[in-house]
Design a protein around this motif. Sequence first.
Motif, PDB file in Angstrom:
ATOM      1  N   ILE A  16      10.958  -7.891   6.174  1.00 42.10           N
ATOM      2  CA  ILE A  16      12.243  -7.694   5.483  1.00 42.10           C
ATOM      3  C   ILE A  16      12.527  -8.854   4.541  1.00 42.10           C
ATOM      4  N   GLN A  17      12.281 -10.080   4.996  1.00 42.57           N
ATOM      5  CA  GLN A  17      12.510 -11.239   4.132  1.00 42.57           C
ATOM      6  C   GLN A  17      11.590 -11.215   2.917  1.00 42.57           C
ATOM      7  N   GLN A  18      10.339 -10.827   3.134  1.00 43.89           N
ATOM      8  CA  GLN A  18       9.412 -10.729   2.011  1.00 43.89           C
ATOM      9  C   GLN A  18       9.897  -9.686   1.004  1.00 43.89           C
ATOM     10  N   ALA A  19      10.410  -8.570   1.499  1.00 39.23           N
ATOM     11  CA  ALA A  19      10.931  -7.526   0.617  1.00 39.23           C
ATOM     12  C   ALA A  19      12.138  -8.033  -0.177  1.00 39.23           C
ATOM     13  N   ILE A  20      12.994  -8.825   0.475  1.00 39.37           N
ATOM     14  CA  ILE A  20      14.136  -9.423  -0.232  1.00 39.37           C
ATOM     15  C   ILE A  20      13.644 -10.370  -1.319  1.00 39.37           C
ATOM     16  N   ALA A  21      12.664 -11.208  -0.979  1.00 37.73           N
ATOM     17  CA  ALA A  21      12.132 -12.172  -1.944  1.00 37.73           C
ATOM     18  C   ALA A  21      11.544 -11.471  -3.163  1.00 37.73           C
ATOM     19  N   GLN A  22      10.883 -10.335  -2.945  1.00 39.05           N
ATOM     20  CA  GLN A  22      10.274  -9.599  -4.053  1.00 39.05           C
ATOM     21  C   GLN A  22      11.315  -9.052  -5.028  1.00 39.05           C
ATOM     22  N   VAL A  23      12.505  -8.746  -4.521  1.00 44.60           N
ATOM     23  CA  VAL A  23      13.579  -8.257  -5.378  1.00 44.60           C
ATOM     24  C   VAL A  23      14.309  -9.421  -6.058  1.00 44.60           C
ATOM     25  N   LEU A  24      14.531 -10.510  -5.337  1.00 46.76           N
ATOM     26  CA  LEU A  24      15.316 -11.619  -5.884  1.00 46.76           C
ATOM     27  C   LEU A  24      14.514 -12.540  -6.798  1.00 46.76           C
ATOM     28  N   THR A  25      13.216 -12.652  -6.572  1.00 42.56           N
ATOM     29  CA  THR A  25      12.416 -13.569  -7.392  1.00 42.56           C
ATOM     30  C   THR A  25      12.505 -13.247  -8.883  1.00 42.56           C
ATOM     31  N   PRO A  26      12.316 -11.997  -9.313  1.00 45.73           N
ATOM     32  CA  PRO A  26      12.429 -11.736 -10.750  1.00 45.73           C
ATOM     33  C   PRO A  26      13.841 -11.884 -11.299  1.00 45.73           C
ATOM     34  N   ILE A  27      14.829 -11.947 -10.436  1.00 45.87           N
ATOM     35  CA  ILE A  27      16.203 -12.175 -10.876  1.00 45.87           C
ATOM     36  C   ILE A  27      16.461 -13.656 -11.107  1.00 45.87           C
ATOM     37  N   PHE A  28      15.974 -14.508 -10.194  1.00 41.18           N
ATOM     38  CA  PHE A  28      16.256 -15.945 -10.267  1.00 41.18           C
ATOM     39  C   PHE A  28      15.191 -16.749 -11.012  1.00 41.18           C
ATOM     40  N   ASP A  29      13.928 -16.401 -10.815  1.00 42.35           N
ATOM     41  CA  ASP A  29      12.854 -17.267 -11.290  1.00 42.35           C
ATOM     42  C   ASP A  29      12.852 -17.521 -12.797  1.00 42.35           C
ATOM     43  N   PRO A  30      13.104 -16.522 -13.651  1.00 44.77           N
ATOM     44  CA  PRO A  30      13.034 -16.797 -15.090  1.00 44.77           C
ATOM     45  C   PRO A  30      13.982 -17.877 -15.571  1.00 44.77           C
ATOM     46  N   ALA A  31      15.066 -18.117 -14.865  1.00 44.39           N
ATOM     47  CA  ALA A  31      16.039 -19.133 -15.289  1.00 44.39           C
ATOM     48  C   ALA A  31      15.756 -20.500 -14.674  1.00 44.39           C
ATOM     49  N   PHE A  32      14.745 -20.595 -13.799  1.00 43.10           N
ATOM     50  CA  PHE A  32      14.407 -21.890 -13.209  1.00 43.10           C
ATOM     51  C   PHE A  32      13.825 -22.822 -14.266  1.00 43.10           C
ATOM     52  N   SER A  33      13.877 -24.108 -13.977  1.00 43.62           N
ATOM     53  CA  SER A  33      13.391 -25.123 -14.901  1.00 43.62           C
ATOM     54  C   SER A  33      11.877 -25.046 -15.101  1.00 43.62           C
ATOM     55  N   ALA A  34      11.449 -25.363 -16.307  1.00 48.14           N
ATOM     56  CA  ALA A  34      10.011 -25.439 -16.595  1.00 48.14           C
ATOM     57  C   ALA A  34       9.363 -26.600 -15.850  1.00 48.14           C
ATOM     58  N   SER A  35      10.168 -27.525 -15.315  1.00 50.28           N
ATOM     59  CA  SER A  35       9.640 -28.668 -14.572  1.00 50.28           C
ATOM     60  C   SER A  35       9.635 -28.432 -13.068  1.00 50.28           C
ATOM     61  N   SER A  36       9.903 -27.204 -12.651  1.00 45.15           N
ATOM     62  CA  SER A  36       9.827 -26.821 -11.243  1.00 45.15           C
ATOM     63  C   SER A  36       8.545 -26.020 -11.025  1.00 45.15           C
ATOM     64  N   PHE A  37       7.715 -26.449 -10.076  1.00 46.22           N
ATOM     65  CA  PHE A  37       6.390 -25.850  -9.912  1.00 46.22           C
ATOM     66  C   PHE A  37       6.151 -25.232  -8.535  1.00 46.22           C
ATOM     67  N   GLY A  38       6.965 -25.550  -7.549  1.00 43.00           N
ATOM     68  CA  GLY A  38       6.662 -25.118  -6.189  1.00 43.00           C
ATOM     69  C   GLY A  38       7.074 -23.692  -5.893  1.00 43.00           C
ATOM     70  N   PHE A  39       6.164 -22.920  -5.278  1.00 43.43           N
ATOM     71  CA  PHE A  39       6.459 -21.568  -4.798  1.00 43.43           C
ATOM     72  C   PHE A  39       6.987 -20.668  -5.918  1.00 43.43           C
ATOM     73  N   ARG A  40       6.343 -20.755  -7.069  1.00 40.14           N
ATOM     74  CA  ARG A  40       6.756 -19.930  -8.192  1.00 40.14           C
ATOM     75  C   ARG A  40       5.551 -19.187  -8.749  1.00 40.14           C
ATOM     76  N   PRO A  41       5.748 -17.941  -9.198  1.00 38.71           N
ATOM     77  CA  PRO A  41       4.628 -17.180  -9.752  1.00 38.71           C
ATOM     78  C   PRO A  41       4.059 -17.852 -10.993  1.00 38.71           C
ATOM     79  N   GLY A  42       2.743 -17.934 -11.044  1.00 43.16           N
ATOM     80  CA  GLY A  42       2.079 -18.507 -12.204  1.00 43.16           C
ATOM     81  C   GLY A  42       2.118 -20.012 -12.280  1.00 43.16           C
ATOM     82  N   ARG A  43       2.627 -20.687 -11.237  1.00 39.53           N
ATOM     83  CA  ARG A  43       2.709 -22.149 -11.251  1.00 39.53           C
ATOM     84  C   ARG A  43       2.030 -22.723 -10.015  1.00 39.53           C
ATOM     85  N   SER A  44       1.645 -23.978 -10.100  1.00 39.38           N
ATOM     86  CA  SER A  44       0.862 -24.563  -9.017  1.00 39.38           C
ATOM     87  C   SER A  44       1.086 -26.066  -8.952  1.00 39.38           C
ATOM     88  N   ALA A  45       0.576 -26.654  -7.876  1.00 32.85           N
ATOM     89  CA  ALA A  45       0.623 -28.108  -7.739  1.00 32.85           C
ATOM     90  C   ALA A  45      -0.175 -28.788  -8.839  1.00 32.85           C
TER      91      ALA A  45
END
Length: 444
Positions: A113-142
């Motif tokens: 259930i939590q994974q399903a929530i994350a899949q819906v909320l990630t495309p809502i929140f992630d695009p507005a995150f900072s370009a200097s944030s790299f952790g646990f984000r699609p297309g970004r890495s350490a």
Amino acid sequence: MSHSDPMQNPTGGVWDRRAAMQPALREDLIERVLERQNMQRAWKQVKANGGAAGVDGMTIAAFPDFMHAQWSTIGQALRDGTYQPAPVRQHGIPKPGGGQRLLGIPRILDRVIQQAIAQVLTPIFDPAFSASSFGFRPGRSAHGAVKQVDGYIKAGYRVCVDLDLAKFFDTVDHDVLMARVAEKVSDKRLLQLIGRYLRAGVEVEGTIHPTWQGTPQGSPLSPLLSNIVLDVLDKELEKRGHRFCRYADDVVILVRSRRAGERVMQSITRFLERKLRLKVNRQKSQVVSANEVAFLGFVFRRGKIRWSEQSVERFKAKVRRLTSRTWGVSMQQRLAILSCYLRGWMNYYGLSNYYRPLPEIDRWLRRRVRMCYWKQWGRPRRRIAMLIKLGVNRRNAIITGRSSRGAWSMARTPVTQQAMSNPWLKAQGLVSVRELWIACAPLR
């Protein structure tokens, strides 16, 4: 699709960035969470991640039958707002610097259930995150984070403000977090469900303890929630014009002078403690020259990215465990596990530009493996027979096989090195860290 594609989400789905940027002021997000396709994708991700059972003891293998029988009831409870998550099971893992990191393991149903929530909320929140944030984000890495820090240092920002957030995942303020989530989510049922997950409690040795703060590490939703909270910090740093990089709760800010670094340390500490109600560990936080800071296992020396000394120490400690003389497994199994670990380690640390120690590490690895073979061969009669079989003349085989010296010492003798030559060890399955590093050249 490539892992570097910024439009790919953690479960392999793709979203429309323009749609994602629109405010999510809809009242039916819980319906999007519960859509069949979204739930199936969530289950596939949880299954792929594996992991231990939660408080109910249910395994990954047993879950499909349970879900088939119970989903209609569970889904209705989620729609009605009456669903109550189970407490997480607490599990401690040793931290490299001592102590334990406490993980919260939800039961499999709640992970899905939590994974399903994350899949819906990630495309809502992630695009507005900072370009200097790299952790646990699609297309970004350490690796991207480390390269960005390296770029700032080379641009002349050679003083580092290294912030340590004290027990961040355990101390996130629920009111601050939910206020941030509610800025883009108006579905009261979904907000209520997330709040219940935060307050579900933790089971410690059979006793349930309430959770009034924190987001448990080990929860599929926790990484996104932590980024939502710390995005407030990111935006403040951007507003002030700072060069910085954040990976989860690891934050470094690069400035040009120590005086500026001290000033930034004081002001950002005040901001974190007053605005986000987080604690800064003043003993571990520091303002240092950039060549003294370790970030995500790497250091920055003489214009090069290198693995830190602590990373190498942990690497050697792990190899010692995998090549322990008392570990009663076959050499075939040992080498398979060891080689898998070496490949994984180098896939991460292959970003390092530091070649010099690699030949010596390879020699050390081969000696550890020869020691294991010598120990496994056991009695002198078998050792002599194996040395002869591997091409050693009878006289040298007898002298060496009858030696009373320890296995570590014998692993370095010319005779054992002749018998268990480098090509022979490679044929048995031992990989070379030097060759793995060379293969990792595209990372650099």
